[in-house]
Design a protein around this motif. Structure first.
Motif, PDB file in Angstrom:
ATOM      1  N   GLU A 268       4.174   9.296  -7.740  1.00  0.00           N
ATOM      2  CA  GLU A 268       3.743   8.793  -9.052  1.00  0.00           C
ATOM      3  C   GLU A 268       3.850   7.273  -9.127  1.00  0.00           C
ATOM      4  OE1 GLU A 268       6.286  10.930 -11.681  1.00  0.00           O
ATOM      5  OE2 GLU A 268       5.142  12.813 -11.551  1.00  0.00           O
ATOM      6  N   ILE A 269       4.950   6.722  -8.632  1.00  0.00           N
ATOM      7  CA  ILE A 269       5.132   5.263  -8.633  1.00  0.00           C
ATOM      8  C   ILE A 269       4.093   4.607  -7.725  1.00  0.00           C
ATOM      9  CG2 ILE A 269       6.700   3.364  -8.070  1.00  0.00           C
ATOM     10  CD1 ILE A 269       9.027   5.325  -8.690  1.00  0.00           C
ATOM     11  N   SER A 270       3.838   5.220  -6.572  1.00  0.00           N
ATOM     12  CA  SER A 270       2.851   4.678  -5.625  1.00  0.00           C
ATOM     13  C   SER A 270       1.471   4.599  -6.258  1.00  0.00           C
ATOM     14  CB  SER A 270       2.793   5.541  -4.364  1.00  0.00           C
ATOM     15  OG  SER A 270       4.020   5.541  -3.681  1.00  0.00           O
ATOM     16  N   VAL A 271       1.088   5.638  -7.003  1.00  0.00           N
ATOM     17  CA  VAL A 271      -0.218   5.653  -7.672  1.00  0.00           C
ATOM     18  C   VAL A 271      -0.294   4.558  -8.728  1.00  0.00           C
ATOM     19  CG1 VAL A 271      -1.684   6.993  -9.236  1.00  0.00           C
ATOM     20  CG2 VAL A 271      -0.702   8.084  -7.214  1.00  0.00           C
ATOM     21  N   GLU A 272       0.797   4.358  -9.478  1.00  0.00           N
ATOM     22  CA  GLU A 272       0.824   3.284 -10.483  1.00  0.00           C
ATOM     23  C   GLU A 272       0.589   1.922  -9.833  1.00  0.00           C
ATOM     24  OE1 GLU A 272       3.661   3.371 -13.964  1.00  0.00           O
ATOM     25  OE2 GLU A 272       4.670   4.777 -12.628  1.00  0.00           O
ATOM     26  N   GLU A 285      -6.106   8.628  -3.888  1.00  0.00           N
ATOM     27  CA  GLU A 285      -5.908  10.054  -3.600  1.00  0.00           C
ATOM     28  C   GLU A 285      -5.198  10.241  -2.261  1.00  0.00           C
ATOM     29  OE1 GLU A 285      -8.510  14.127  -2.822  1.00  0.00           O
ATOM     30  OE2 GLU A 285      -9.431  12.453  -3.882  1.00  0.00           O
ATOM     31  N   LYS A 286      -5.627   9.492  -1.249  1.00  0.00           N
ATOM     32  CA  LYS A 286      -4.988   9.583   0.070  1.00  0.00           C
ATOM     33  C   LYS A 286      -3.538   9.095   0.006  1.00  0.00           C
ATOM     34  CE  LYS A 286      -8.056   7.199   2.393  1.00  0.00           C
ATOM     35  NZ  LYS A 286      -8.724   6.561   3.553  1.00  0.00           N
ATOM     36  N   LEU A 287      -3.328   8.011  -0.729  1.00  0.00           N
ATOM     37  CA  LEU A 287      -1.984   7.452  -0.870  1.00  0.00           C
ATOM     38  C   LEU A 287      -1.056   8.446  -1.565  1.00  0.00           C
ATOM     39  CD1 LEU A 287      -0.161   4.913  -0.579  1.00  0.00           C
ATOM     40  CD2 LEU A 287      -0.909   4.266  -2.879  1.00  0.00           C
ATOM     41  N   HIS A 288      -1.578   9.117  -2.575  1.00  0.00           N
ATOM     42  CA  HIS A 288      -0.779  10.100  -3.322  1.00  0.00           C
ATOM     43  C   HIS A 288      -0.295  11.219  -2.401  1.00  0.00           C
ATOM     44  CE1 HIS A 288      -0.231  13.561  -6.133  1.00  0.00           C
ATOM     45  NE2 HIS A 288       0.414  12.632  -6.821  1.00  0.00           N
ATOM     46  N   ASP A 366      -0.166  -1.844   6.933  1.00  0.00           N
ATOM     47  CA  ASP A 366      -1.147  -1.751   5.854  1.00  0.00           C
ATOM     48  C   ASP A 366      -0.478  -1.848   4.488  1.00  0.00           C
ATOM     49  OD1 ASP A 366      -3.127  -1.451   7.712  1.00  0.00           O
ATOM     50  OD2 ASP A 366      -3.249   0.741   7.529  1.00  0.00           O
ATOM     51  N   ILE A 367      -1.243  -2.309   3.509  1.00  0.00           N
ATOM     52  CA  ILE A 367      -0.730  -2.463   2.155  1.00  0.00           C
ATOM     53  C   ILE A 367      -0.275  -1.129   1.571  1.00  0.00           C
ATOM     54  CG2 ILE A 367      -2.966  -2.170   0.982  1.00  0.00           C
ATOM     55  CD1 ILE A 367      -0.411  -4.866   0.054  1.00  0.00           C
ATOM     56  N   GLN A 368      -0.958  -0.022   1.948  1.00  0.00           N
ATOM     57  CA  GLN A 368      -0.574   1.298   1.434  1.00  0.00           C
ATOM     58  C   GLN A 368       0.839   1.674   1.875  1.00  0.00           C
ATOM     59  OE1 GLN A 368      -3.473   0.616   2.896  1.00  0.00           O
ATOM     60  NE2 GLN A 368      -5.181   1.647   1.882  1.00  0.00           N
ATOM     61  N   VAL A 369       1.215   1.265   3.098  1.00  0.00           N
ATOM     62  CA  VAL A 369       2.559   1.548   3.601  1.00  0.00           C
ATOM     63  C   VAL A 369       3.594   0.809   2.762  1.00  0.00           C
ATOM     64  CG1 VAL A 369       4.119   1.365   5.573  1.00  0.00           C
ATOM     65  CG2 VAL A 369       1.707   1.917   5.939  1.00  0.00           C
ATOM     66  N   TYR A 370       3.298  -0.463   2.472  1.00  0.00           N
ATOM     67  CA  TYR A 370       4.225  -1.262   1.659  1.00  0.00           C
ATOM     68  C   TYR A 370       4.359  -0.706   0.242  1.00  0.00           C
ATOM     69  CZ  TYR A 370       4.399  -4.911   5.265  1.00  0.00           C
ATOM     70  OH  TYR A 370       4.606  -5.612   6.424  1.00  0.00           O
ATOM     71  N   ILE A 371       3.291  -0.109  -0.262  1.00  0.00           N
ATOM     72  CA  ILE A 371       3.343   0.490  -1.602  1.00  0.00           C
ATOM     73  C   ILE A 371       4.338   1.651  -1.615  1.00  0.00           C
ATOM     74  CG2 ILE A 371       2.042   1.853  -3.282  1.00  0.00           C
ATOM     75  CD1 ILE A 371      -0.426   0.177  -2.574  1.00  0.00           C
ATOM     76  N   VAL A 372       4.218   2.545  -0.634  1.00  0.00           N
ATOM     77  CA  VAL A 372       5.128   3.697  -0.564  1.00  0.00           C
ATOM     78  C   VAL A 372       6.555   3.225  -0.283  1.00  0.00           C
ATOM     79  CG1 VAL A 372       5.658   5.840   0.672  1.00  0.00           C
ATOM     80  CG2 VAL A 372       3.282   5.261   0.152  1.00  0.00           C
ATOM     81  N   HIS A 373       6.693   2.194   0.542  1.00  0.00           N
ATOM     82  CA  HIS A 373       8.020   1.635   0.849  1.00  0.00           C
ATOM     83  C   HIS A 373       8.707   1.151  -0.426  1.00  0.00           C
ATOM     84  CE1 HIS A 373      11.204  -0.681   2.701  1.00  0.00           C
ATOM     85  NE2 HIS A 373      10.747  -1.793   2.155  1.00  0.00           N
ATOM     86  N   LEU A 374       7.994   0.422  -1.258  1.00  0.00           N
ATOM     87  CA  LEU A 374       8.574  -0.082  -2.505  1.00  0.00           C
ATOM     88  C   LEU A 374       8.875   1.069  -3.463  1.00  0.00           C
ATOM     89  CD1 LEU A 374       9.385  -2.406  -4.353  1.00  0.00           C
ATOM     90  CD2 LEU A 374       7.028  -2.534  -5.129  1.00  0.00           C
TER      91      LEU A 374
END
Length: 441
Positions: A268-272, A285-288, A366-374
């Protein structure tokens, strides 16, 4: 309608008024009237039925919907002109009976009248506006000169798509308080796919009906049904993937008693954050999915280590650090989710290169990895643990600001800080309203 916020009510009334205004202008157009007078009533009823049937068999998946009714709309416009096609679309839509999972059947008798009128306007107004562009491009209402109308018809479909999605995106933006442009760009990609598929089918439907009348429709309708079946299979495949992801996520939560619900919250935080960074709907959708599976490798970690209440030894911590690579090994056995492997494997990498398992840094990740990391770190900080209570938003904010550019990607950190600022403002407004109401009482 009175229960709706003021801005939503005003917007609905504006769309109603514009639709009525442009419809009156269209009715006064002698070309449209002449075309309407040349149509057989049996043909109109037939195409109304086709619209009703195709609308009733709309395939839905999450926020997306795929309908074959647009092909019938295009064919109606080609064959009968704008005025009759509006009547066909309106009556056909009102006759739909749509089954939606969890809500049963939706039809005109159990839908709020203001919503039904708005949905009809969202179908009618684009036809009227697109018709003007069609005429400007030199389009004519004659199936006999159809080859000269291909380009105007393409323009018609493009304008229809833009107007229809703009109408719906503004309403979505008002409802969700999201940026209207963001809503529009997210929906236009889905709508473009639907339009590209439906345009040739609509043209084929018009040509076959002209050449073979009702018998020709059987062939085209069969094609439309097969297309709908294909879309349904796609939807079911996506549902099965979602169920698999949910099962794996629940398995992770069941293993780690201290972090129940962690994977869902990280998703949920990653999607935000992804929405704040204006990622596309498909990327989100893939990130979620990847965020829900980011800790799947913990399934392969011993319970003695995973649920140890005290501090881990260096050896135990090194075993825990293997869960990203274990996760990828597990997921490689599942088809069609290769896009999550990188995020699962690298979600503990840091912007400064001090993470694990590979010590990657900067643009190597990738930026998507950093999003999930945070998101993973934020939920770890805010969740209660046996040895401490969850940290406050103020402390979390300070930590993110402190480690932006080292542990966290600056762009991602800034995006989440913006989200926190908005939440703070909303909380302040809510508190101010409570105080205001208590004073007035």
């Amino acid at each position: 309608m009175r229960r709706l916020p003021k801005e939503q009510r005003l917007y609905l009334l504006l769309i109603y008024a514009l639709t009525v205004f442009f419809t009156i202008i269209l009715i006064n157009n002698p070309i449209a009237t002449i075309q309407a007078n040349q149509v057989e009533y049996t043909d109109i009823i037939l195409f109304m039925a086709l619209i009703g049937i195709t609308e009733s068999f709309t395939v839905t998946f999450k926020s997306m919907s795929f309908s074959t009714s647009f092909a019938v709309t295009i064919a109606s416009y080609i064959l009968f002109g704008p005025l009759i096609s509006i009547i066909i679309v309106t009556v056909g839509f009102l006759c739909r009976v749509l089954k939606v999972d969890g809500r049963g059947y939706i039809h005109i008798f159990n839908t709020p009248i203001f919503g039904t009128i708005f949905n009809v306007c969202a179908l009618v107004l684009p036809i009227i506006i697109s018709n003007y562009f069609y005429m400007i491009m030199g389009g004519t209402y004659s199936i006999n000169k159809f080859e000269y109308n291909i380009f105007p018809l393409i323009v018609f479909v493009i304008v229809y798509l833009i107007v229809n999605i703009l109408i719906m995106s503004v309403l979505m933006g008002l409802k969700t308080r999201k940026n209207i442009l963001y809503c529009f760009l997210g929906n236009i990609k889905i709508g473009f796919f639907n339009s590209v598929v439906m345009l040739p089918i609509g043209i084929l439907l018009a040509i076959v009906f002209t050449e073979y009348n009702y018998w020709g429709l059987i062939i085209v309708v069969f094609t439309v049904i097969m297309l709908r079946y294909t879309l349904l299979l796609y939807s079911n495949t996506k549902e099965q993937l979602t169920d698999t992801v949910e099962a794996l996520m629940n398995a992770i939560d069941a293993r780690d008693m201290y972090t129940e619900g962690h994977s869902r919250r990280v998703a949920e935080i990653s999607v935000e954050i992804a929405r704040e960074l204006k990622l596309s709907q498909w990327e989100i959708e893939k990130l979620h999915i990847a965020a829900m599976l980011h800790d799947v490798g913990k399934i392969g970690i011993s319970d003695n280590i995973l649920n140890k209440p005290g501090k881990l030894t260096d050896e135990e911590y090194n075993i825990i650090k293997e869960h990203p690579t274990i996760g990828v090994k597990i997921l490689k056995k599942i088809k069609n989710i290769d896009y999550v492997h990188k995020i699962v494997e690298q979600h503990h990498e840091r912007y400064d290169g001090k993470g694990y398992p590979h010590g990657l840094k900067g643009d190597e990740v990738d930026i998507q990895v950093y999003i999930v990391h945070l998101a993973d770190t934020v939920d770890a900080m805010t969740s209660d643990r046996p040895y401490r209570k969850g940290l406050s938003k103020a402390i979390v904010k300070a930590e993110i600001e402190k480690y932006s550019g080292t542990q966290f990607h600056p762009k991602v950190a800034n995006a989440y800080l913006n989200i926190l600022k908005r939440e703070e403002k909303m909380e302040e407004k809510a508190q101010a309203k409570v105080l205001e109401s208590s004073v007035t009482q």
